[in-house]
Scaffold this active site. Sequence first.
Site: not given
Length: 327
Positions: A137-139, A141, A237
């Site tokens: 997961l993105d930082k 998220t 996104r």
Amino acid sequence: MAERIVKEVQVPVDFSGQRLDQVSTELFEDFSRSRIQSWIKEGTILVDGKKVKAKEKVFGGETISLSVLVENQEVHLPEDIPLSIVYEDDDILVINKPSGLVVHPASGHRDGTLLNAILHHAPEVGHVPRAGIVHRLDKETTGLMVVAKTLAAQTDLVSQLQDRSMGREYEAITIGVMTGGGVVDEPIGRHPHNRQKMAVEPIHGKEAITHFRLVKRFKNHTHIRLKLETGRTHQIRVHMSFVKFPLVGDPQYAGRLKMPKACSPELQEGIRLFRRQALHAKKLELTHPISGEFMEWEVDLPEDMQHLIELLKQDMEESGSDDSEYY
């Protein structure tokens, strides 16, 4: 210190007629083309169990296997970082990742990551490639992630990701009012001018499919639920920005901050202070890699997203708008 990397994938028919080294670079995307070519030459990459040349063409349906011992250039240290554990047994670990936690060490984030936290919580995963992390997961998220605690579990979970049998659902708040749900089926690749971003790339991008449906419409925003078929970097996104409904707070894909017309001061402040993409991995479904049991987990939205939704509701009520449009 070295780690054994074992991967096996079936060549999609879309790659028919392409060179083995090109296809392998696409399918084993964690590795450079030069490294892939050297492994093909050494015979650590095989096609249907046989050694072939890098320039040989594939036609779809072949099985490409990789089994190689890779020397780690870095030793990642365990760190006592709190984890929100949703489920754990001898084979897997399911966590609810908070905002601000980087998943894997990289340039600028050598420590303080989820990987460091996992190594502290379960030291045995140090023998598993990437400490058992099979997806990211993105930082900023939040939400559910599964970690493999054994090599057997990791191999099976990676297979589930590749054959799309692992279910992942997200919730997000977008800028703009949607009229209905839909599907975004657009390939994603590196942005041609900004290597820190991804973009819809019709020619060089990889297949990416995102399903979305409405949860609730607000005056100027929409609360949506999303399901992924693929797992490209920044997929949700990028896709939501592509269809002109970027996520609230997204620093890379939402453009310059613009306040919606005629919204309350409270909502304006809430939007201004929401400085991350409003995205949460809410639900995870998988088949247990060892027992074969179907398992699923669901976690609540984090407090910041819940607060933003409350502000959006209040803004609707104060303006006299209909507050019944739940789906």
